[in-house]
Scaffold this active site. Structure first.
Site, PDB file in Angstrom:
ATOM      1  N   HIS A  81     -70.360 -85.990 -50.154  1.00 56.30           N
ATOM      2  CA  HIS A  81     -68.922 -86.015 -49.871  1.00 56.30           C
ATOM      3  C   HIS A  81     -68.188 -86.849 -50.914  1.00 56.30           C
ATOM      4  CE1 HIS A  81     -68.809 -90.162 -48.126  1.00 56.30           C
ATOM      5  NE2 HIS A  81     -70.041 -89.883 -47.731  1.00 56.30           N
ATOM      6  N   ASP A  83     -64.895 -88.102 -50.391  1.00 57.07           N
ATOM      7  CA  ASP A  83     -63.928 -89.072 -49.886  1.00 57.07           C
ATOM      8  C   ASP A  83     -64.574 -90.443 -49.763  1.00 57.07           C
ATOM      9  OD1 ASP A  83     -65.528 -88.176 -47.621  1.00 57.07           O
ATOM     10  OD2 ASP A  83     -64.120 -89.246 -46.339  1.00 57.07           O
ATOM     11  N   ASP A 144     -70.670 -94.611 -51.946  1.00 56.39           N
ATOM     12  CA  ASP A 144     -70.729 -93.771 -50.745  1.00 56.39           C
ATOM     13  C   ASP A 144     -69.521 -92.843 -50.778  1.00 56.39           C
ATOM     14  OD1 ASP A 144     -71.079 -92.704 -48.230  1.00 56.39           O
ATOM     15  OD2 ASP A 144     -70.530 -94.535 -47.153  1.00 56.39           O
ATOM     16  N   GLU A 178     -65.772 -86.844 -44.900  1.00 57.74           N
ATOM     17  CA  GLU A 178     -66.976 -87.229 -44.167  1.00 57.74           C
ATOM     18  C   GLU A 178     -66.807 -88.588 -43.514  1.00 57.74           C
ATOM     19  OE1 GLU A 178     -70.991 -89.152 -43.629  1.00 57.74           O
ATOM     20  OE2 GLU A 178     -69.266 -89.801 -44.817  1.00 57.74           O
ATOM     21  N   GLU A 179     -66.091 -89.480 -44.178  1.00 62.44           N
ATOM     22  CA  GLU A 179     -65.955 -90.851 -43.675  1.00 62.44           C
ATOM     23  C   GLU A 179     -65.143 -90.939 -42.388  1.00 62.44           C
ATOM     24  OE1 GLU A 179     -67.661 -93.172 -44.561  1.00 62.44           O
ATOM     25  OE2 GLU A 179     -68.203 -92.992 -46.679  1.00 62.44           O
ATOM     26  N   ASP A 201     -76.968 -89.048 -49.394  1.00 66.16           N
ATOM     27  CA  ASP A 201     -75.972 -89.954 -48.829  1.00 66.16           C
ATOM     28  C   ASP A 201     -76.608 -91.192 -48.206  1.00 66.16           C
ATOM     29  OD1 ASP A 201     -73.435 -90.828 -48.186  1.00 66.16           O
ATOM     30  OD2 ASP A 201     -73.227 -89.556 -46.415  1.00 66.16           O
ATOM     31  N   HIS A 383     -68.524 -99.549 -47.937  1.00 70.06           N
ATOM     32  CA  HIS A 383     -67.237 -99.706 -47.251  1.00 70.06           C
ATOM     33  C   HIS A 383     -66.600-101.075 -47.441  1.00 70.06           C
ATOM     34  CE1 HIS A 383     -68.346 -96.350 -44.101  1.00 70.06           C
ATOM     35  NE2 HIS A 383     -68.590 -95.993 -45.360  1.00 70.06           N
TER      36      HIS A 383
END
Length: 414
Positions: A81, A83, A144, A178-179, A201, A383
């Site tokens: 992903h 995003d 990520d 995805e997040e 991932d 994150h």
């Protein structure tokens, strides 16, 4: 050998494009800025020689690397992903490269005294002598899952440039959102056309995962009555006190900060309260389906007990399932995990097969008919400002993709 500097340059090119998703948005992708990287990726896939490159109205990207063998081989896929998490800003990412890491503190931002230290993040010591890419302490990095995208694109480019490596048909897919839990929602599994796939991932080098949490979200609403506090006796009902009773009645040690491995939890992640109304937002997680159902039943039972205690409906709970453990869908086709494990072993990578304490697009895709284990992409501390990725881990992940493709073709020779 895959060129190290080429990987670094590609990765930095991705992470310096802001692609933060937005859970409050109703569109797909949830933010217009995700199109910036999505369109660039589609063009890049064409430029390296991929076939059937498509990008749909929701920014889902797919492409094909045709087979270069004359026998039938299952079509495999690799998915990531683009995003980044809304938990921390992904705007104006300024990556820092730490060469030949010495095992000591890394000053991310001297002015703000932000330090990435192995005293707190012990995993750093796994990468002494390697090249790390970190943040400048003011943003997340975006490994990520831009590390996963970098690895997939780099692997496809390498296979195209090295036709002596024999492989069957390969599909790649890149997704938005995805997040915020929507990465697979509009993924066209039939169009993708793979027999199975792998999400790139994961985190630490060697991770190979085919189990994840069963997941639900719960919204608990408590109703009170507000009257003047000077004349409140026998009249006021303070919803915050009832909410506190609910919170304290759940198992205190079954929360994220007290659990690990296969242990499930209740996680109170948001609370908004006043006398008249208090709303609690929980996530419920457990690998075991029976335990998962029991957790949901516990919340409902507690709600009923409090209503009985107060003699009326003062509290209600709405529980919605979010995703399920992909183990149920992957175990019948365990050879797809075995191939990934063998690929790692052939590359002298120790496989770390363990459950995911979270979710993945692969979980939803597995239930949509595309069995999809998860493989490491290399990043750590996702994150947030302490996120980093060892370049050597990205190189190894790229090699794993190539090796999986090669082994799949070999195993299906007549």
């Amino acid at each position: 050998m895959i060129n190290k500097q080429h990987i670094i340059d590609r990765f930095i090119g991705y992470v310096t494009i802001d692609t933060e998703s937005d859970p409050k948005s109703e569109t797909t992708p949830s933010t217009a800025k995700q199109w910036d990287l999505a369109n660039a990726l589609a063009e890049e896939l064409k430029s390296i020689g991929m076939s059937d490159v498509t990008i749909d109205d929701n920014a889902y990207i797919m492409a094909t690397l045709p087979s270069n063998v004359d026998h039938d081989v299952p079509t495999i896929g690799f998915i990531s992903h683009f995003d980044t998490s809304p938990d921390f800003t992904g705007a104006n990412v300024k990556p820092q490269i730490v060469e030949n890491y010495n095992g000591k503190d890394i000053v991310l931002n001297a002015a703000q005294d932000i330090v990435l230290s192995p005293d707190y993040f012990e995993d750093l010591l796994l990468y002494k002598g390697q090249t790390l890419i970190t943040t400048d302490g003011t943003t997340l990095l975006g490994a990520d899952d831009k590390a996963g995208i970098c690895e997939i694109v780099s692997a496809m480019e390498y296979l195209i440039q090295h036709p002596e490596i024999k492989h069957g048909p390969i599909r790649v897919g890149f997704t938005p959102d995805e997040e915020i839990g929507r990465g697979a929602h509009k993924f066209d599994v039939e169009k993708f056309g793979a027999d199975w796939a792998y999400t790139m991932d994961g985190s630490q080098i060697g991770e190979l995962e085919y189990e994840n949490f069963n997941a639900a979200g719960a919204v608990v609403t408590v109703k009170g009555k507000i009257v003047h506090p000077g004349y409140a006796k026998g009249k006021m009902v303070n919803s915050m006190y009832i909410a506190t009773e609910f919170i304290n009645s759940l198992p205190r040690m079954e929360t994220p900060e007290h659990t690990e491995g296969y242990e499930g939890f209740f996680h109170l992640h948001n609370m908004n309260g006043a006398v008249e109304e208090t709303v609690l937002e929980y996530i419920i997680r457990d690998h075991d389906k029976g335990h998962f159902e029991a957790r949901k039943e516990m919340m409902q039972k507690l709600t009923n007990e409090l209503n009985d205690q107060y003699g009326r409906e003062v509290i209600s709970v709405e529980i919605k399932d979010q995703y399920f453990n992909m183990k149920e869908k992957v175990e019948p086709v365990m050879h797809i995990v075995d191939i990934a494990e063998e690929a790692m072993k052939q590359l002298n990578i120790k496989p770390l097969i363990k459950p995911i304490r979270g979710g993945t697009d692969g979980s939803q895709l597995s239930y949509m008919g595309l069995p999809c284990p998860n493989i490491f992409a290399g990043g750590h501390n996702f994150h947030g400002r302490y996120e980093y990725v060892p370049v050597e881990s990205m190189l190894k992940a790229t090699e794993v993709i190539c090796k999986i493709a090669e082994l799949t073709a070999k195993k299906h020779q007549a």
